[in-house]
Design a protein around this motif. Structure first.
Motif, PDB file in Angstrom:
ATOM      1  N   GLY A  21      -9.511 -12.880 -52.687  1.00  0.00           N
ATOM      2  CA  GLY A  21     -11.117 -13.886 -52.119  1.00  0.00           C
ATOM      3  C   GLY A  21      -9.558 -14.916 -52.011  1.00  0.00           C
ATOM      4  O   GLY A  21      -8.437 -15.073 -51.927  1.00  0.00           O
ATOM      5  N   THR A  22     -10.142 -15.995 -50.817  1.00  0.00           N
ATOM      6  CA  THR A  22      -9.619 -17.043 -49.606  1.00  0.00           C
ATOM      7  C   THR A  22     -10.230 -18.400 -49.339  1.00  0.00           C
ATOM      8  O   THR A  22      -9.821 -19.068 -48.695  1.00  0.00           O
ATOM      9  CB  THR A  22      -9.753 -16.076 -48.364  1.00  0.00           C
ATOM     10  OG1 THR A  22     -11.106 -15.888 -47.949  1.00  0.00           O
ATOM     11  CG2 THR A  22      -9.416 -14.829 -48.212  1.00  0.00           C
ATOM     12  N   MET A  23     -10.553 -18.929 -50.616  1.00  0.00           N
ATOM     13  CA  MET A  23     -11.408 -20.062 -50.725  1.00  0.00           C
ATOM     14  C   MET A  23     -10.171 -20.856 -50.855  1.00  0.00           C
ATOM     15  O   MET A  23      -9.856 -22.272 -50.052  1.00  0.00           O
ATOM     16  CB  MET A  23     -11.765 -20.516 -52.373  1.00  0.00           C
ATOM     17  CG  MET A  23     -11.062 -20.273 -52.820  1.00  0.00           C
ATOM     18  SD  MET A  23     -12.751 -20.841 -54.291  1.00  0.00           S
ATOM     19  CE  MET A  23     -11.356 -21.008 -56.293  1.00  0.00           C
ATOM     20  N   THR A  24      -9.010 -20.551 -50.901  1.00  0.00           N
ATOM     21  CA  THR A  24      -7.747 -21.187 -50.634  1.00  0.00           C
ATOM     22  C   THR A  24      -6.945 -21.473 -49.439  1.00  0.00           C
ATOM     23  O   THR A  24      -6.128 -22.695 -49.200  1.00  0.00           O
ATOM     24  CB  THR A  24      -6.083 -20.974 -51.873  1.00  0.00           C
ATOM     25  OG1 THR A  24      -6.038 -19.964 -51.521  1.00  0.00           O
ATOM     26  CG2 THR A  24      -7.076 -21.107 -53.312  1.00  0.00           C
ATOM     27  N   PHE A  25      -7.822 -21.384 -48.914  1.00  0.00           N
ATOM     28  CA  PHE A  25      -6.671 -20.627 -46.807  1.00  0.00           C
ATOM     29  C   PHE A  25      -7.284 -21.791 -46.587  1.00  0.00           C
ATOM     30  O   PHE A  25      -8.610 -21.947 -46.378  1.00  0.00           O
ATOM     31  CB  PHE A  25      -6.988 -19.269 -46.902  1.00  0.00           C
ATOM     32  CG  PHE A  25      -6.035 -18.590 -47.222  1.00  0.00           C
ATOM     33  CD1 PHE A  25      -5.651 -18.306 -47.728  1.00  0.00           C
ATOM     34  CD2 PHE A  25      -7.453 -16.966 -46.710  1.00  0.00           C
ATOM     35  CE1 PHE A  25      -4.862 -17.095 -49.021  1.00  0.00           C
ATOM     36  CE2 PHE A  25      -6.328 -15.685 -47.516  1.00  0.00           C
ATOM     37  CZ  PHE A  25      -5.029 -16.079 -48.068  1.00  0.00           C
ATOM     38  N   GLY A  26      -5.890 -23.073 -46.104  1.00  0.00           N
ATOM     39  CA  GLY A  26      -6.891 -23.964 -44.614  1.00  0.00           C
ATOM     40  C   GLY A  26      -6.798 -25.326 -45.974  1.00  0.00           C
ATOM     41  O   GLY A  26      -7.145 -25.960 -45.408  1.00  0.00           O
TER      42      GLY A  26
END
Length: 355
Positions: A21-26
């Motif tokens: 999961g990538t929701m922390t990216f940015g």
């Protein structure tokens, strides 16, 4: 790392049983660090990535779409890599306190198409392998709320109309398969029933919360998904960090947020399921059980999801390569019958405090 492949629903998608999961990216993770994490995940055998148009989170107008952009840039850096990855993203449901999402409006069929086109551009790809509705267009309990209230129903776009829009995207070659997220048994049944009745795409997956302190899925949704051949993508297996043990010394009113901890950035989350005193109380019980049996809290919590029949793929979210390696190293851990019995005993006493 040799991970097996699992099939999602009745689709042709075959993926690893762990999804990054990538929701922390940015937000918590800058682009350079995100690319390093992605490189490491690929090196360790992960071929399944999940994102969403509303990411990064905590959601802000300034970071809407940022995560997809980071992934798109990563694909651009590695020609030919996109074909080796199963890429999932999501169209946001009706705005939940986010006026920058469609100016605070609902989710029409046209919105689904427009959001898909924007995601394709940010991701620098021609096709999305799994396109999911992030939360129902209907007004249903989600993100910590418990009860359905007919008086609050505000649906303006039928499930049939949503399926027709998604079917158009599949027919156009922009989407391979479709899925749902934060859904209810009724929603899954209706999406499948209408798809089969009208010859429209059948949902392959549902992405819902599932972890030791939030097992409401086992109160009926798991049977629905099993009988309809729809696969579960389990998110928040570590309960936003509660099941890592990092908050075990926190106050009794909920988890105090150590500097740098993910929950420190999520004031809204702290007021919802993960910030509840009962959720922390339950997590402490599970974490101590893990230690009593020679496991780390994270190892036991992840093994619980990795080995449950209900779960096709577990979505892990990390902010560092070290966290990624720890989560992946837990794969293959077997929980003894004694540990599983103790887990169920705790649940019987405390139920699902982070529903």
């Amino acid at each position: 790392m040799n991970l097996p492949q699992v099939t999602l629903g009745r689709s042709d998608l075959r993926v690893t049983p762990i999804c990054l999961g990538t929701m922390t990216f940015g937000e918590q993770v800058d682009a350079a660090t995100a690319h390093t994490i992605l490189d490491r995940a690929l090196e360790r055998g992960i071929d399944f990535l999940d994102t969403a148009e509303m990411y990064a989170v905590p959601a802000r107008k300034e970071t809407f779409g940022a995560t997809e952009t980071i992934l798109g840039d990563w694909f651009a850096k590695h020609p030919g890599l996109r074909q080796k990855i199963t890429l999932a993203t999501k169209v946001a449901g009706p705005s939940r306190g986010m006026p920058w999402v469609r100016e605070g409006g609902g989710m029409t069929a046209a919105d689904i198409v427009a959001s898909c086109d924007a995601s394709l551009k940010r991701l620098q790809t021609d096709v999305i392998d799994l396109y999911q509705i992030h939360w129902p267009e209907r007004h249903v309990p989600a993100f910590g709320s418990m009860y359905y209230d007919p008086a609050k129903e505000s649906s303006a776009t039928s499930i049939h109309a949503q399926l027709e829009a998604l079917g158009g995207l599949v027919k156009a070659g922009k989407v391979r398969e479709i899925g749902l997220s934060n859904e209810t048994p009724y929603g899954v049944h209706e999406f499948v029933r209408l798809a089969e009745q009208h010859g429209l795409p059948r949902v392959a997956t549902v992405q819902n919360v599932y972890c030791l302190v939030s097992r409401a899925l086992e109160n009926g949704l798991d049977e629905t998904m099993h009988r309809l051949d729809v696969s579960l993508l389990a998110y928040s297996p570590l309960a936003f960090g509660l099941l890592t043990g990092k908050y075990d010394q926190s106050g009794t009113d909920g988890p105090d947020a150590p500097k740098g901890a993910r929950i420190a950035s999520y004031e809204s989350v702290r007021k919802q399921r993960w910030g509840r005193a009962d959720a922390l109380k339950a997590a402490r019980r599970y974490n101590q059980l893990a230690r009593d049996h020679g496991l780390t809290p994270a190892q036991m919590a992840l093994a619980f999801c990795y080995t449950k029949w209900q779960v096709a793929s577990t979505i892990i979210g990390v902010t560092s390569v070290a966290q990624l390696d720890e989560d992946l190293d837990a794969y293959g851990t077997t929980l003894s019958p004694e540990v599983l019995a103790e887990i169920d005993k705790i649940r019987w006493e405390i139920r699902d405090p982070a529903i």
